[in-house]
Design a protein around this motif. Structure first.
Motif, PDB file in Angstrom:
ATOM      1  N   TYR A 106       0.797  -1.219   0.000  1.00  0.00           N
ATOM      2  CA  TYR A 106       0.000   0.000   0.000  1.00  0.00           C
ATOM      3  C   TYR A 106       0.834   1.276   0.000  1.00  0.00           C
ATOM      4  CZ  TYR A 106      -3.659  -3.320   1.153  1.00  0.00           C
ATOM      5  OH  TYR A 106      -4.528  -4.386   1.115  1.00  0.00           O
TER       6      TYR A 106
ATOM      7  N   ASN B  85     -12.665   2.115   5.652  1.00  0.00           N
ATOM      8  CA  ASN B  85     -12.585   2.202   4.191  1.00  0.00           C
ATOM      9  C   ASN B  85     -12.416   0.834   3.538  1.00  0.00           C
ATOM     10  OD1 ASN B  85     -12.576   5.165   3.937  1.00  0.00           O
ATOM     11  ND2 ASN B  85     -10.585   5.033   4.966  1.00  0.00           N
TER      12      ASN B  85
ATOM     13  N   MET C  70     -11.243   0.205  -0.205  1.00  0.00           N
ATOM     14  CA  MET C  70     -10.256   1.283  -0.231  1.00  0.00           C
ATOM     15  C   MET C  70      -9.362   1.233   1.001  1.00  0.00           C
ATOM     16  SD  MET C  70     -12.609   4.490  -1.539  1.00  0.00           S
ATOM     17  CE  MET C  70     -13.676   4.399  -0.092  1.00  0.00           C
TER      18      MET C  70
ATOM     19  N   TRP D 230      -6.780   4.074   3.105  1.00  0.00           N
ATOM     20  CA  TRP D 230      -6.194   5.415   3.209  1.00  0.00           C
ATOM     21  C   TRP D 230      -4.702   5.278   3.464  1.00  0.00           C
ATOM     22  CZ3 TRP D 230      -5.352   8.566   8.075  1.00  0.00           C
ATOM     23  CH2 TRP D 230      -4.889   9.852   7.750  1.00  0.00           C
ATOM     24  N   ARG D 231      -3.910   5.996   2.668  1.00  0.00           N
ATOM     25  CA  ARG D 231      -2.455   5.963   2.796  1.00  0.00           C
ATOM     26  C   ARG D 231      -1.996   7.001   3.813  1.00  0.00           C
ATOM     27  NH1 ARG D 231      -1.482   5.384  -3.733  1.00  0.00           N
ATOM     28  NH2 ARG D 231      -0.852   3.183  -3.718  1.00  0.00           N
TER      29      ARG D 231
ATOM     30  N   ASN E 250      -9.024  11.042   5.812  1.00  0.00           N
ATOM     31  CA  ASN E 250      -8.963   9.621   6.146  1.00  0.00           C
ATOM     32  C   ASN E 250     -10.237   8.870   5.790  1.00  0.00           C
ATOM     33  OD1 ASN E 250     -10.722  10.514   8.114  1.00  0.00           O
ATOM     34  ND2 ASN E 250      -9.416   9.960   9.852  1.00  0.00           N
TER      35      ASN E 250
ATOM     36  N   CYS F 258     -11.502   9.002   2.709  1.00  0.00           N
ATOM     37  CA  CYS F 258     -11.450   8.752   1.258  1.00  0.00           C
ATOM     38  C   CYS F 258     -12.741   9.214   0.566  1.00  0.00           C
ATOM     39  CB  CYS F 258     -11.212   7.283   0.962  1.00  0.00           C
ATOM     40  SG  CYS F 258      -9.620   6.649   1.541  1.00  0.00           S
TER      41      CYS F 258
ATOM     42  N   ILE G 119     -10.628   6.305  -4.820  1.00  0.00           N
ATOM     43  CA  ILE G 119      -9.228   6.072  -5.113  1.00  0.00           C
ATOM     44  C   ILE G 119      -8.822   6.790  -6.384  1.00  0.00           C
ATOM     45  CG2 ILE G 119      -9.321   3.828  -3.954  1.00  0.00           C
ATOM     46  CD1 ILE G 119      -9.340   2.496  -6.677  1.00  0.00           C
TER      47      ILE G 119
ATOM     48  N   ASN H  53      -4.157   9.599  -2.491  1.00  0.00           N
ATOM     49  CA  ASN H  53      -3.990   9.375  -1.064  1.00  0.00           C
ATOM     50  C   ASN H  53      -4.807   8.183  -0.570  1.00  0.00           C
ATOM     51  OD1 ASN H  53      -2.209  11.556  -0.256  1.00  0.00           O
ATOM     52  ND2 ASN H  53      -3.884  12.926  -0.851  1.00  0.00           N
ATOM     53  N   CYS H  54      -5.697   7.701  -1.410  1.00  0.00           N
ATOM     54  CA  CYS H  54      -6.424   6.472  -1.135  1.00  0.00           C
ATOM     55  C   CYS H  54      -6.208   5.527  -2.313  1.00  0.00           C
ATOM     56  CB  CYS H  54      -7.923   6.736  -0.955  1.00  0.00           C
ATOM     57  SG  CYS H  54      -8.313   7.614   0.585  1.00  0.00           S
TER      58      CYS H  54
END
Length: 759
Positions: free
Chosen positions: A300, A352, A357, A359-360, A414, A416, A420, A427-428
């Motif tokens: 990820y 998520n 999904m 979140w990064r 956070n 998303c 994506i 960031n997602c």
């Protein structure tokens, strides 16, 4: 002729080192105190005893705090010798410690999330890691290229180390110059682009002087994880004078530098989550708290991710033998350790994952830890009142200062909200098919807003083994620490920093009674204490008792040191003509004033937790060709009073400790069917490990078995080949469990071929 003698000594060292250096759950006397005992564990074949540069036998442990032979020490200690490190292909501390049952490895999100964080008997021992007897506080991943052995001291060891873990401590023993000539090295290649080279040269430069140089280069990926990589190099020169004389001086320097692409781990399938209201379909039902079932190669992270460690350490040691019964040693060390990373955590906190999904989240750090330490030890023996004493006494002074900064990394929401891909600035990403090459274009800047921690200690300790009779001994130790810690927070939005400080007097002790029913065995009972004060990790890792006030603003009793105590009953036997050591111990560790959060949100020293367990250990030779090393540990842990704010108060009472498997087993064995050919294998088992045992939202990783294999062939007196296959059956398992968001996936099958050369 000289080459043949060197080769013979090396072969003898391999056998004797296995038998005597690997004594599980016991530790030998300090070199100045040790005597030649009939119950020392040595091989009958060969009969030669290898000695170090100062003439001390290699069947003795390092340091000056152990005042009895292996079989007579009422303390659980496992010593991993160089031969086990080499045969198992262990090149990091984490890999070495996997051979010792009762140790798990914790993950984190800030602090030291991807570095060394061992848990011994259920307690975090990151800040209880030592190098040659001095605390090594800097967050890092430690290498083995300059290591002679690793000692794991189990149970509260406050008398040995002062502030520290209730579960135990780790002492790494460095290679040192010797009065001989040799040059050796290794070249290794393997799958996942594995490349490694080491060099070890020892040169006698005078009648009583020697120089030694160890160096290493390592570059590799992770089997089954295509994106992660590990690149590092290190160098460790040392020079010694007066070897073989009453006065000896050693000056050493150590440098390690790494540049890695860190692993992100796999998110948990949480049982609870925040449902979306935007119409996005939910893909699967809530889980049970184990890691999400995705492919092993799922990664990820992003190209922005990096991790760089650097260690620089200089040590000067001066020893003087006043007489055959008294030895003095003074050691001074100056060290600097830095850790620098931007690391993507697959955050699952908002649910998520149930919509496909992730979140990064960016976890970041730029940390520098500086240490100055000095230790003076006196070891000796005397007789009074008809009783024989073997003692060790010492003074320690240290200052540890850390500065911890972060990076500013834009990561979006956070939740998303834009899904994506490009719409959310990458960031997602997809739960099942993330792309590490997404064109993320955010700007990364250093915050230049560090938090700082300073820890000062002044310590005095004394240990004594009293021989009451040939069958009875008393072993005791006492240590006093004047502990001072201060912390300054990062500036808040108004530019204001807060500062806190606290001074504590720590008094810890241990007492053991040893009964010897025979020369080759002992039965012992022991009691010991330890203290964990606020700020004990000096800002280098997770701190369960951080140096900050509680919500009421009170910094008094809620910052007092946690007190731990342990009881242990054990036995040790050297069998098969003193070639095999067998050990067993039952124990209890209690913390009765753990810092917890009360129902109103304030803190109190009112927590209670306990670990009950037993251990079995074996190391040595079953025959002249067959050697074994390993053990089994059972841990029954319980958070008896764990507090909790509001409705969570008491909810986790009765649950197990995080990072504490009930059962763990290890067995490494080698067999030599022919003089030039050796086969080896390892079996390792770890039961279910909790990241969090909270019944409302548990996080855990499943149990696993792992198997390794080794084959070694001696080409001639100068060269040998060794093949290691780690994780032989390519088992997919998790080796770290974080409390909240993710678990770390272990490497897949690794095949490494090593050419060793020695002249």
């Amino acid at each position: 002729m000289q080459a043949a003698q060197t080769e013979r000594k090396r072969a003898e060292h391999s056998v004797v080192g296995y038998l005597t250096g690997a004594m599980s759950f016991a530790v030998a006397a300090t070199p100045a105190v040790a005597e030649t005992k009939k119950d020392s564990v040595t091989a009958t074949l060969p009969t030669h005893t290898v000695t170090g540069s100062s003439g001390f036998k290699t069947d003795e442990a390092s340091g000056g705090k152990f005042t009895a032979p292996l079989v007579d020490t009422p303390k659980s200690v496992t010593v991993i010798p160089a031969e086990v490190l080499q045969d198992t292909g262990s090149v990091t501390l984490t890999e070495a410690l996997r051979t010792v049952p009762g140790i798990a490895f914790g993950a984190g999100e800030g602090g030291n999330p991807v570095g060394d964080r061992p848990f011994i008997r259920g307690y975090d021992a990151q800040a209880s890691t030592f190098l040659d007897g001095l605390r090594d506080i800097g967050a890092q991943s430690r290498e083995m290229f300059n290591v002679d052995s690793v000692e794991v001291i189990k149970g509260p060891s406050g008398a040995y180390e002062g502030r520290g873990s209730a579960g135990g401590a780790i002492n790494i023993v460095s290679k040192t110059p010797k009065l001989e000539h040799f040059t050796e090295g290794t070249i290794s290649v393997g799958n996942a682009a594995y490349k490694r080279a080491t060099a070890d040269g020892n040169y006698q430069i005078g009648e009583h002087a020697a120089f030694r140089l160890n160096a290493m280069y390592h570059d590799a990926g992770t089997p089954g994880r295509d994106v992660t990589s590990f690149s590092r190099w290190g160098i460790a020169p040392s020079i010694a004078f007066g070897l073989g004389t009453p006065t000896r001086a050693t000056l050493s320097y150590y440098h390690l530098q790494s540049n890695d692409t860190p692993d992100t781990g796999i998110p948990y399938n949480n049982g609870t989550f925040n449902r979306r209201a935007d119409g996005r379909p939910q893909l699967f039902a809530p889980g049970d708290g184990s890691p999400v079932d995705v492919g092993r190669n799922t990664y990820y992270g992003l190209g922005r991710d990096f991790r760089r460690d650097r260690v620089d350490m200089g040590t000067f040691s001066l020893e003087h033998d006043v007489s055959t019964a008294l030895k003095l040693r003074n050691t001074t060390r100056i060290a600097r350790t830095s850790q620098d990373y931007v690391w993507t955590q697959p955050d699952d906190s908002q649910g998520n994952i149930y919509y496909g999904m992730v979140w990064r989240r960016a976890n970041t750090r730029y940390s520098v830890a500086n240490t100055v330490a000095n230790q003076t030890e006196a070891t000796g023996k005397f007789e009074t009142g008809g009783f024989k004493h073997s003692y060790a006494a010492g003074l320690e002074f240290s200052r540890e200062h850390s500065s911890n900064d972060t990076y500013n990394v834009p990561t979006g929401s956070n939740r998303c909200p834009n899904g994506i891909g490009a719409a959310g600035g990458y960031n997602c990403t997809s739960l099942f098919n993330p792309n590490p090459n997404d064109p993320w274009t955010g700007n990364i800047t250093l915050a230049n807003n560090p938090a700082e921690t300073t820890v000062r200690t002044q310590s005095a300790y004394v240990f004594d083994t009293i021989e009451l009779s040939p069958r009875w001994q008393i072993n005791g130790g006492l240590r006093f620490d004047r502990y001072s810690a201060s912390a300054t927070t990062s500036a808040n939005a108004q530019g204001v920093r807060s500062s806190f400080s606290r001074d504590d007097n720590l008094l810890n002790y241990q007492l053991g009674l040893v009964f010897k029913p025979a020369q080759n065995g002992s039965i012992y009972v022991a009691y010991g204490t330890s203290s964990t004060p606020s700020g004990s990790v000096a800002g280098q890792g997770a701190d369960g008792s951080a140096l900050t006030p509680d919500r009421s603003g009170n910094r008094g009793d809620v910052l007092a040191p946690e007190k731990n105590r342990a009881y242990e009953l054990g036995t040790k036997w050297n069998v098969l003509d003193n070639k095999l050591a067998l050990t067993a111990a039952v124990f209890r560790i209690e913390t009765t004033n753990a810092r917890i959060v009360l129902q109103d949100g304030t803190a109190a020293m009112a927590g209670n937790k306990r670990v009950d367990g037993f251990e079995l250990g074996w190391s040595g030779a079953l025959t002249n060709k067959w050697q074994v090393f390993g053990g089994y540990t059972y841990l029954k842990s319980e958070l008896r009073n764990n507090g909790g704010s509001g409705s969570a108060f008491g909810a986790t009472n009765g649950t197990e400790f995080p990072n504490t498997p009930k059962s763990s087993f290890s067995l490494w064995t080698t067999y030599q069917p022919m003089p030039k050919f050796t086969l080896g294998g390892g079996a390792y088992y770890v039961s279910k490990v909790w990241g969090s045992a909270n019944p409302a939202n548990p996080k855990w990783v499943p149990a696993y078995w792992r198997f390794d294999a080794m084959a070694s062939y001696r080409i001639d007196k100068h060269m040998h080949l060794q093949l290691n296959v780690q994780n032989l059956f390519d088992k997919k398992y998790y080796n770290q469990a974080y409390a909240s968001h993710y678990a770390s996936l272990a490497p897949g099958r690794a095949a490494i071929l090593t050419l060793g050369i020695r002249y």
